[in-house]
Write a protein that holds these residues in place. Structure first.
Motif, PDB file in Angstrom:
ATOM      1  N   PRO A  39     -12.939  66.460  50.825  1.00 13.44           N
ATOM      2  CA  PRO A  39     -13.167  67.891  50.609  1.00 13.44           C
ATOM      3  C   PRO A  39     -12.135  68.722  51.378  1.00 13.44           C
ATOM      4  O   PRO A  39     -11.488  68.226  52.304  1.00 13.44           O
ATOM      5  CB  PRO A  39     -14.583  68.112  51.162  1.00 13.44           C
ATOM      6  CG  PRO A  39     -15.223  66.764  51.118  1.00 13.44           C
ATOM      7  CD  PRO A  39     -14.130  65.792  51.386  1.00 13.44           C
ATOM      8  N   PRO A  40     -11.958  69.997  51.010  1.00 14.53           N
ATOM      9  CA  PRO A  40     -11.004  70.867  51.722  1.00 14.53           C
ATOM     10  C   PRO A  40     -11.256  70.829  53.229  1.00 14.53           C
ATOM     11  O   PRO A  40     -12.399  70.944  53.687  1.00 14.53           O
ATOM     12  CB  PRO A  40     -11.291  72.249  51.135  1.00 14.53           C
ATOM     13  CG  PRO A  40     -11.826  71.960  49.767  1.00 14.53           C
ATOM     14  CD  PRO A  40     -12.613  70.702  49.895  1.00 14.53           C
ATOM     15  N   ILE A  41     -10.197  70.656  53.993  1.00 16.04           N
ATOM     16  CA  ILE A  41     -10.316  70.457  55.438  1.00 16.04           C
ATOM     17  C   ILE A  41      -9.608  71.572  56.194  1.00 16.04           C
ATOM     18  O   ILE A  41      -8.515  72.000  55.815  1.00 16.04           O
ATOM     19  CB  ILE A  41      -9.761  69.073  55.839  1.00 16.04           C
ATOM     20  CG1 ILE A  41      -9.981  68.813  57.337  1.00 16.04           C
ATOM     21  CG2 ILE A  41      -8.296  68.929  55.468  1.00 16.04           C
ATOM     22  CD1 ILE A  41      -9.676  67.370  57.752  1.00 16.04           C
ATOM     23  N   ALA A  42     -10.238  72.064  57.255  1.00 13.75           N
ATOM     24  CA  ALA A  42      -9.678  73.124  58.101  1.00 13.75           C
ATOM     25  C   ALA A  42      -9.631  72.636  59.539  1.00 13.75           C
ATOM     26  O   ALA A  42     -10.453  71.818  59.965  1.00 13.75           O
ATOM     27  CB  ALA A  42     -10.509  74.401  57.999  1.00 13.75           C
ATOM     28  N   ILE A  43      -8.670  73.129  60.290  1.00 18.64           N
ATOM     29  CA  ILE A  43      -8.484  72.730  61.684  1.00 18.64           C
ATOM     30  C   ILE A  43      -9.151  73.747  62.605  1.00 18.64           C
ATOM     31  O   ILE A  43      -8.966  74.961  62.443  1.00 18.64           O
ATOM     32  CB  ILE A  43      -6.986  72.617  62.015  1.00 18.64           C
ATOM     33  CG1 ILE A  43      -6.346  71.487  61.211  1.00 18.64           C
ATOM     34  CG2 ILE A  43      -6.775  72.367  63.504  1.00 18.64           C
ATOM     35  CD1 ILE A  43      -4.842  71.381  61.394  1.00 18.64           C
TER      36      ILE A  43
END
Length: 711
Positions: A33-37
């Motif tokens: 799934p879309p990943i954010a830091i």
């Protein structure tokens, strides 16, 4: 302390760093799934390399929180994960997997035993000025230990992967439904994937899993961080909110104004509706982590505040007074500087205190500490603030604080405070929070879970569910909110001393501490330290005093009585002790009581007419603390400073001496032994003189109590 993330890389030579640009073949992150830091605690170079690694393996990296389902960073606890999500305006509800039986054949058996976590009840009874546990003293228990392992997380063999990418992904990020799910994971998971060359189970790297109830709107605006970073590249000599050179100021404003045209229009504020879990937060326009109105970027907000007053600040640097030495040296501990009770910036501080209160009510401990540091720093500044550059040079303050100052100076108010004051939910929470014995968590439970909106609801629907302290807090709610003038504080202390002398002798000392000793005109309650030069004379004294004061009707209710110090022979509790497990930070004998003057002018006549005539005098909250003479200086010191002063005193003792300080004594963190700064038998003098000896032993300049008003 070695960074856990980097140390894990050096321990496994064959393993590749998650930030490495060289990878084993086969790893494909394109189907996750879309990943954010989560950039908190990540250095710029660490974040850059992590982005490079994720992109190299085709991970769907995004900076848009409205799209992200996976969040990765240096996050180790559920509490921190919840804060990170909340600060991004994500309303979530935790998902906890149900544990299955060890064997699928065995269907009948005893229920699984769950480990119980000890939780400290948040209440006004348990937390006092000068005796609150600080962040560096809180023992955190990993909240992931109780989580059931995620189902289907056993890594399949390489032959089972076939060519279907989603076959690889399903065991790791399996929603199990059509719900909008998010995962907060540790950096070590990427390391494990890179090392293995394929996706591996999350296992212990899963910090938090939740269902999303509400996401923020997607905004395509530039952040204030990007604006300031761009300015810093062209003008490295100026890193404060307003640079001295006019072209730098204009550069910031031009960049900020350019964002205004693309900013979503400001919507009217809508209080949060009742929900079961995730919405138990005040996430209105201004109390998100960035203190910004909904739909506005930080840059556009700064532009709005600064554009009307740029010319006013230009050329004012020459009028800024020379900062005091503690500012020049960057002294961060408030116990090393003088802080008067009524400084020149009280009006601005009043606004910041309201923001801190709101942070308290939404259970944002990190925000509370940050604002406490800011408030203490500004309170110690001896000059009237006139320029945002003055704020950015103060320890603990930054550009965000300066923006709030500019907004307040230009408009006479801070929108965040206005939103807080006008929000109906926050009004109710504040009412409940003001009940003696009710903390922020309990207040939120009353409102969000029970749907109570006033004191009448508590009495009608929940009276039997309250503990005795809370019942007394509700009963005398209005009376406890009435401040106690100094002369009444002194009168109460004189009565306590009178009866203590009767029980012992004239050598009894009673030292009024708390806000009274710091010079406050009126106090919320009365705190006093009772001591005696003979060690045996303080043993059991608190119980005897309460009994006699109850008999003569000065004390109407005894809510808490602590005999811990007497029961252990009045010795300083060792830093590490099996017997001391679970014992509170301050372990002195003490009694928290409700006080009422039993005399009034018409008492005899009223009682003659009605034997049950009501005493018209107001009820007060009184804390009687008993300290052995050999540590009375620590007790007086520990109960005399403002909250932040005491927090910083403990941090200072830990950082500079390796000691653990509390109002019952000082202990070494290395061997746990007691450190007798006052001598084995105490100081041959007054409790105030003993306090000076403690200051000296800690290597601190003596600060009079009236200059410890850190709030």
């Amino acid at each position: 302390m070695v960074d856990k993330y980097h140390s894990s890389q050096t321990m496994r030579a064959p393993s590749l760093s998650p930030t490495s640009t060289i990878s084993l073949p086969g790893l494909d992150l394109s189907s996750i799934p879309p990943i954010a830091i989560l950039s908190a605690h990540l250095k710029d170079e660490e974040e850059a390399k992590l982005k490079e690694t994720l992109r190299q393996h085709d991970a769907p990296l995004t900076t848009d929180v409205s799209r992200a389902n996976v969040f990765i960073g240096k996050v180790g606890t559920k509490r921190r994960a919840e804060f990170e999500l909340r600060s991004r305006k994500l309303v979530v509800q935790e998902l906890v997997a149900v544990k299955r039986a060890a064997s699928p054949i065995k269907t009948v058996g005893p229920p699984s035993r769950k480990r119980k976590l000890s939780r400290t009840t948040s209440s006004h009874v348990a937390v006092h000025e000068g005796d609150s546990t600080t962040e560096d003293e809180t023992v955190e228990v990993s909240e992931t230990e109780d989580e059931a392992p995620v189902e289907n997380q056993v890594a399949p063999s390489s032959s089972s992967f076939k060519s279907e990418k989603d076959v690889r992904v399903a065991p790791v990020f399996d929603k199990g439904s059509n719900n909008d799910i998010i995962w907060v994971i540790k950096l070590d998971w990427i390391d494990a994937c890179v090392s293995a060359g394929h996706l591996v189970p999350l296992a212990d790297n899963l910090v938090y899993k939740a269902k999303v109830s509400e996401r923020p709107k997607s905004l395509k605006t530039r952040s204030i961080k990007a604006v300031f970073s761009a300015v810093a590249k062209t003008t490295p000599t100026s890193q404060t909110l307003l640079a001295t050179r006019p072209h730098t100021v204009q550069d910031i404003l031009d960049r900020a104004k350019s964002d205004v045209s693309t900013t979503v229009s400001k919507s009217t504020y809508q209080p949060q509706p009742f929900r079961s879990h995730g919405s138990r937060r005040f996430v209105g326009k201004s109390f998100a982590s960035s203190n910004l109105p909904a739909g506005k970027s930080y840059a556009s907000h700064a532009a709005h505040l600064l554009q009307a007053t740029t010319s006013e600040y230009e050329g004012e640097d020459s009028d800024i007074p020379q900062p005091p030495d503690w500012v020049k040296k960057g002294v961060k501990y408030s116990c090393q500087r003088f802080t008067p009770a009524n400084g020149p910036n009280e009006d601005f501080l009043d606004q910041l205190k309201k923001i801190r209160t709101a942070r308290t009510l939404i259970d944002d401990e990190i925000g509370v500490r940050a604002y406490s540091t800011i408030i203490a720093s500004i309170a110690a500044y001896p000059y009237k603030l006139s320029h945002p550059r003055e704020i950015t040079q103060l320890p603990g303050c930054d550009e965000k604080t300066a923006v709030l100052f500019v907004e307040w100076k230009n408009t006479g108010k801070i929108q965040a405070v206005e939103d807080y004051g006008n929000d109906e939910a926050m009004k109710v929470l504040r009412t409940f929070y003001d009940i003696w014995g009710v903390g922020a968590k309990t207040a939120r439970n009353f409102y969000y879970n029970n749907h109570w909106t006033d004191l009448d609801d508590i009495v009608e629907f929940g009276w039997n569910d309250l503990d005795r302290v809370q019942q007394i807090g509700v009963k005398y709610y209005d009376e406890f909110l009435v401040p106690i003038p100094r002369d009444e504080v002194e009168q109460i202390a004189s009565v306590v001393r009178e009866f203590a002398v009767r029980l012992r002798d004239e050598r009894i000392t009673v030292t009024i501490v708390g806000g009274y000793r710091r010079g406050k005109v009126a106090s919320g309650d009365v705190d006093m330290i009772v001591s005696h030069p003979d060690l045996e004379s303080t043993a059991g004294l608190v119980r005897e005093m309460v009994e006699v004061l109850e008999d003569v009707e000065w004390i109407t209710h005894t809510l808490t009585m602590n005999m811990t110090n007497t029961n252990r022979g009045q010795h300083v509790l060792p830093f590490r002790s099996a017997k001391g497990a679970g014992v509170g930070f301050d372990t002195l004998d003490k009694a928290l009581v409700v006080w009422q003057d039993p005399t009034w002018p018409t008492r005899d006549r009223d009682l003659a007419e009605d034997s049950k005539a009501k005493n018209p005098n107001i009820h007060r909250r009184v804390d009687i603390i008993i300290a052995p003479w050999r540590t009375v200086g620590c007790a007086v010191m520990g109960w005399s400073g403002g909250t932040t002063f005491q927090r910083d005193l403990r941090r200072y003792a830990k950082a500079t001496k390796g000691w653990k300080f509390d109002s019952s004594g000082i202990r070494s963190r290395s061997n746990g032994e007691a450190i007798s700064l006052e001598g084995p038998d105490g100081v041959d003098g007054t409790p105030e003189e003993a306090e000076r000896v403690v200051f000296e032993g800690l290597g601190l300049e003596y600060i009079p109590p009236e200059y410890r008003s850190t709030y």
